[in-house]
Design a protein around this motif. Structure first.
Motif, PDB file in Angstrom:
ATOM      1  N   VAL A   1       3.769   3.917   3.449  1.00  9.11           N
ATOM      2  CA  VAL A   1       3.098   3.356   4.639  1.00  9.11           C
ATOM      3  C   VAL A   1       4.084   2.506   5.451  1.00  9.11           C
ATOM      4  O   VAL A   1       4.184   2.634   6.672  1.00  9.11           O
ATOM      5  CB  VAL A   1       1.882   2.476   4.221  1.00  9.11           C
ATOM      6  CG1 VAL A   1       1.235   1.816   5.425  1.00  9.11           C
ATOM      7  CG2 VAL A   1       0.861   3.301   3.448  1.00  9.11           C
TER       8      VAL A   1
ATOM      9  N   LYS B   1      -2.256  -0.939   3.539  1.00  8.13           N
ATOM     10  CA  LYS B   1      -2.870   0.236   4.176  1.00  8.13           C
ATOM     11  C   LYS B   1      -3.674  -0.133   5.417  1.00  8.13           C
ATOM     12  O   LYS B   1      -3.767   0.631   6.356  1.00  8.13           O
ATOM     13  CB  LYS B   1      -3.761   0.973   3.168  1.00  8.13           C
ATOM     14  CG  LYS B   1      -2.924   1.761   2.170  1.00  8.13           C
ATOM     15  CD  LYS B   1      -3.773   2.541   1.206  1.00  8.13           C
ATOM     16  CE  LYS B   1      -2.868   3.363   0.281  1.00  8.13           C
ATOM     17  NZ  LYS B   1      -3.608   3.846  -0.891  1.00  8.13           N
TER      18      LYS B   1
ATOM     19  N   THR C   1      -1.542  -3.404  -2.038  1.00  9.18           N
ATOM     20  CA  THR C   1      -1.551  -2.044  -1.482  1.00  9.18           C
ATOM     21  C   THR C   1      -2.700  -1.873  -0.487  1.00  9.18           C
ATOM     22  O   THR C   1      -2.534  -1.288   0.586  1.00  9.18           O
ATOM     23  CB  THR C   1      -1.672  -1.002  -2.619  1.00  9.18           C
ATOM     24  OG1 THR C   1      -0.556  -1.165  -3.490  1.00  9.18           O
ATOM     25  CG2 THR C   1      -1.691   0.416  -2.087  1.00  9.18           C
TER      26      THR C   1
END
Ligand code: S3P
Length: 172
Positions: free
Chosen positions: A92, A67, A63
């Motif tokens: 995202v 990002k 994750t």
């Protein structure tokens, strides 16, 4: 074709990295393999991350990388097979790319991954059952997030890349 990025999602062994590299070359985009970025930042292999620190730790890393890396443009991203497990990843990814699901049958996944030792989640005794169960659960998620679904059972990455390019042109 005015999209920012392309993301390839799909099960382990579906050909995301092979197709992604060809696709990026043909579009003049940069190819980025998310698993490789994780390995570079950790300075160790993914199987070691799983072995020493477990899946939860790996998912946190995944994750974090997503990002950061999705701030880039004109990239083809090969995502790890499990990115769809977290809504925040997909938020995202959906906001910053066109999402392509490379679809394969459980039988083909098993054929391609039979001797694979680098994917900890399927490095198990009952590989067939585990792969069948995972694909069944994940297929729903892959389809839910995909803008385009392309089959890669033939394992012909050049042809699959062409099909993706054609479908992208139609979509835009
Ligand atoms: C995973 C897939 C792997 C890697 C990790 C977990 C999964 O990536 O991220 O082993 O949960 O499906 P590939 O799909 O590139 O093999």
């Amino acid at each position: 074709m005015d999209f920012k990025n392309i993301s390839l999602i799909g099960f382990m062994g579906s050909g995301k990295s092979t197709v992604g590299e060809i696709l990026a070359g043909r579009l003049g985009f940069i190819f980025i393999d998310l698993d490789r970025i994780i390995e570079l930042s950790e300075e160790r292999e993914i199987r070691d991350v799983f072995k020493r620190d477990g899946e939860k730790y790996f998912r946190e890393l995944e994750t974090k990388v997503i990002k950061k890396i999705y701030k880039n443009k004109k990239c083809v991203f090969a995502c790890g097979g499990g990115v769809v497990k977290r809504k925040e990843n997909m938020h995202v990814i959906k906001n910053n790319s066109i999402v392509i699901y490379l679809n394969i049958t459980a039988r083909n996944a098993l054929d391609r991954l039979r001797n694979d030792k680098n994917r900890p989640l399927i490095d198990v005794e009952n590989k067939k059952e585990v792969i069948e169960k995972m694909i069944k659960e994940r297929d729903i998620l892959y389809r839910k997030y995909a803008d385009i679904v392309v089959n890669n059972d033939k394992n012909d990455p050049g042809q699959t890349s062409n099909e993706i390019i054609t479908r992208l042109k139609v979509q835009k």
